[in-house]
Design an enzyme around this catalytic site. Sequence first.
Site, PDB file in Angstrom:
ATOM      1  N   GLU A 145      -1.713  -8.858  12.514  1.00 22.47           N
ATOM      2  CA  GLU A 145      -1.494  -8.450  11.123  1.00 22.47           C
ATOM      3  C   GLU A 145      -0.035  -8.059  10.884  1.00 22.47           C
ATOM      4  OE1 GLU A 145      -3.771  -4.994  10.109  1.00 22.47           O
ATOM      5  OE2 GLU A 145      -3.572  -5.305   7.961  1.00 22.47           O
TER       6      GLU A 145
ATOM      7  N   ASP B 269       0.751  -1.253   0.000  1.00 23.42           N
ATOM      8  CA  ASP B 269       0.000   0.000   0.000  1.00 23.42           C
ATOM      9  C   ASP B 269       0.788   1.314   0.000  1.00 23.42           C
ATOM     10  OD1 ASP B 269      -1.661  -2.132   0.370  1.00 23.42           O
ATOM     11  OD2 ASP B 269      -2.994  -1.125   1.768  1.00 23.42           O
TER      12      ASP B 269
END
Length: 820
Positions: free
Chosen positions: A790, A555
Site C-alpha cells: 500500500e 486522509d
Amino acid sequence: MTRDQEVRRRNVKNSRIASDIKREKEHKQSKVSLAILLFGISGLITLVCVVRYFQYRSYLREKVAIPVDAPKVLPKEAGTVEADPERFWGSYRPQLYFGLKTRSPASPLFGFMWLNQLTGQMPPPLRHWCDQGDGLLRYGWTKHDGVNFGIQEIEDKQFSLKTVFVKQQGGSHGGDWTARISAAPNDPNHPAVVSFMFYVALDGQGTLEPVLAKNGKYLTSVRGTSQELGSFELFFPKSKTDSSPRHSYLITYAPQIDKLKEVLLSGMKVDAWDKARTKIYFTLGGRLVPRDAPGPNYVVHQVTVQLPFEMEVIFESGSFKNRPDVLAGQVLTDLLSKHESNFDKKFTSVFDLESKGYKTNEIAFAKAALSNMIGGIGYFYGSSMVQSKYNKEPLDYWNASLYTAVPSRSFFPRGFLWDEGFHNLLISQWNVNISKDIISHWLDLMNIEGWIPREQILGAEALAKVPAEFVVQKNENANPPTLYLALLKIIEHYSNSNNEGSQSFLKAVFPRLKVWYDWYNTSQVGERPSTYRWRGRDAQTRRELNPKTLTSGLDDFPRASHPTDDEYHVDLRCWMALASKLMSDIAAIVGEDSGAYLATNKLLTDNSLLDELHWSEKKQQYSDFGLHTDKVRLERPKPPPNLQPGQRPPQTDPEQVRITLSEPEYRFVDSFGYVSLFPFLLKIIDHNSPKLYKILTDLKDPRLLWTDYGLRSLAKTAPLYNRYNTEHDPPYWRGAIWINMNYLALGALHHYSSTQGSYSEMAKSVYDELRINLVTNIFKEYKRTGFIWENYNDKTGEGKGCHPFTGWSALVVLIMAEKY
Ligand SMILES: *[C@@H]1O[C@H](CO)[C@@H](O)[C@H](O)[C@H]1NC(C)=O
Ligand SMILES: *[C@@H]1O[C@H](CO)[C@@H](O)[C@H](O)[C@H]1NC(C)=O
Ligand SMILES: *[C@@H]1O[C@H](CO)[C@@H](O)[C@H](O)[C@H]1NC(C)=O
C-alpha cells in the site's frame, strides 16, 4: 398508495371543492357568500401550500437516492451476457484467493478453498477469502488478460499452489471454462496432506442438482440452471495424479452468500487417515440440506491428498453445441500456452520494457503487477447506504452493478472512486474497452445532484469487509475526480487512432460528466471567490490532533487545525483545473460548447491568482489557507482531583484529547508535503516560473520529501510528521511513500523536462533519479516480501500497510515503461 396516485387524488378533491364553491356563488350572490368564497380560496391555497411543502420535504429526503436525469452510459443489456460475451465470465470475486462468477447481478458463485490437514489446529486453517491473517508468503496473478485466462501462484507456509482458469467461447451464455489447480510441497521431505475444495453456490436464483458416483461416495458433477446461464454442468473428473486421494462432498443450503466458509466448517466431520486412527483429518459431511430449505444451493467437492497433486474442474454451458473438445488435459495446456504467448507479445508491444533495459525477472514482476490489477477487477451488485442532511437515518441507494478494479484484494475488496482513476491509467493501456466499461459503471452511479458515492460497498460479500463507521456515504462529500485522468487516456486513444468507438464513448459520457462537474463546481466551492474546499471535516472533534480530510483521499495529511467554512484547499483547486481542462477537451471532441470550461480552466491555472490565494511567502511553498495553529498535542485528561465520597474512580483511562496551546489564526497551513506539490503535480505552474525552480530544489532536499525510495508524503520538518492522529490512529499520509503521488510527480517531471524552459534539465535529472529510486525499491520489496504494498516506509523503504496492494501501487508498470 404511490406518490402519483396521492397527487391525483388530491387534485380530484381540490377540483371538487372548487366546483362546490362555484355553485354556491351562483345561488347566493351576497357579501356573505363573497366572504365565504375568499375564505375558501385562501383555505385552498393554504391546503395546496401544505401539500406542496410536505411533498417538497419528502422529495428532499429522497433526492439523495434518485438517479441523475440523463441517459445511462451502459447499454440496456448491461448485466447480461449480451453486453460482452467474452468478458461475461471472469475472476470477478477478487476478494477470494480464487473465485469465478459472471457479470450479472445474481450470478452463481464458483470458488476454491483449501485446507492443510494434520496441523492439529482447531478450527482447521481453511483458506477462502484473501486474508492477511492467513500469513501466506505470496499470492497473486502472474498473468491475466482480463478476458481469456489467468494464472495465479500462491505460496502457503508448507506448499505452493497454482490456480489457473481458461475460457472457451461458444453457445449463447458466455461459453465454458476450466479451472486447473495444482499444489506441491515447498520441501519434499515434509510432504503435506491437503484438501482441495471447489464449490458452486447460488445467489438467490437457479437450481443445483448434484450427481454422485455409483458408489455414492463422491461427486462427479453438479448440474445446474440459472437465469443468465441457462443450463450448465460442472464436472469433477478424477485426476491422473490421484495417488491415494480421499473424496467427500457437502450438499447443503447456505442462507447467506457471505457465510460460505462458516457453513462449510459446520458441515465438516473428523475422519481417520489410517486404521490406527493416529492421523485424523477433516472431511465433508455429505448431504446436509436443512429440512426447511427450498433445496440445495451450495455444493462442495473435496479431495484430500498427499501433495503433489493437480485437479481440473470443468464448467460446460448447456447452450454450447458443437464443442470441439472438452477443455481439459492437453487441450487446456495448449490453449493456455497460446493465451500466454499472446499475453507476452501484447505486453511487449504495449510496455516494451526490454527496450528500457529491464531484465527478465524485472519484466516478470511488471507482468505480475499488471495481472494483479487486472485480476483484481470485480463485479459487484447491491445498493450503498447514503445520507443527506435531510435524512435522520441513511437510505438505500438504488440497486446497481459495479465493474471495477479494487485497491487491495485482501483489505479493500470494493470500489473506491479516486483509486479507480489511477487504476485506469494502467488498465486503459492494456485494454481500453475494459476502462471504458469501468468508467461507464461508475458514472451510472451518479445521483440527481451529480454526486457519486466515494466508496462502493455493494452486496453482502463486500459489506462483510467494511467496519460499520465507513458504510454510510454522505452526499456533501467529494473525492478527487481522478476519472478525468483516465478520460485523458481515452482522449489520447481517440486522437492517436481516430477511434470512432472512443468518440462515441465520449459522447455517451458527456451529459453525465457535465452534471458531475457542476456538482463539484458548486458543492465544493469555498467562501472566497474561485476557491474550493473539501467537505466532511469534523470541526467538533476533540479526539483528533488534526481533523481528517478523508474526502481529499489524503486522509490525515495536515490541514487547518480548526476546520471552518472559510478555509480553502490547494489540491482541490488543482483537481478542478484539471477537470475543467478535460471537460473543455471532451466538449470540443463531441461538438458541445467548451467555452465556459476553458474559461474556468484559464482562471484556475492563472499563476498570479494561484499565488495570491495559495503561495505562502513566508515558507515559499503552496499551501492550504485556514484557521490554524501548529501548537496542538494529545493529552490524557486528568482524573478529577478529589473523588467525592461514594464516587468510583474511572475504570479505564479516558482517551487522549487534543489540547490547543496557542490560539489558531487565519493563515497558510505550512506543512510541506504532497498537498503543497499539487500545482506542480497537475502541471499548472508555468514552466518558466521561479516557483518551479523552488519546487524542484525542494524535491531533492532529504530534510523535506526526498528519500532513496521515492518522495515521502510529509516533510520531516512538518510539525505532524509521523505523528499519530489519535492515540489509536497511526500516521498514514504523514511520511509514508505513496505510489500514486509519486507517479504524478514523475509525470510532472517528465512534462517539465520535455517542455522547453529554464528548468527542463533540472527536471530531467530529478526525474531520472526519482524513477530509479521508486522502481528499484518496489521491486526489491517485491522480491523480499512477495508483495506489492500500500505504501513504503520513508526511512527503510520497507513495504507497509496492507498487501497485496496492486491498485495504484501497480502504476510501477507505467513508471518502468515511462508512460504518463
Ligand atoms: C435490492 O435488491 C435486493 C435483493 O434483490 C432487495 O432485497 C432490496 O430491497 C433492493 N433494494 C432496493 C433499494 O431496491
Ligand atoms: C474493443 O471493442 C471493439 C468493438 O467495440 C473491438 O473492435 C476491439 O477489438 C476491442 N479491443 C480490445 C482491446 O479488446
Ligand atoms: C464554476 O463555478 C464558477 C463560480 O464559482 C463559475 O463562475 C464558472 O463559470 C463555473 N464553471 C463552469 C464551467 O461551469
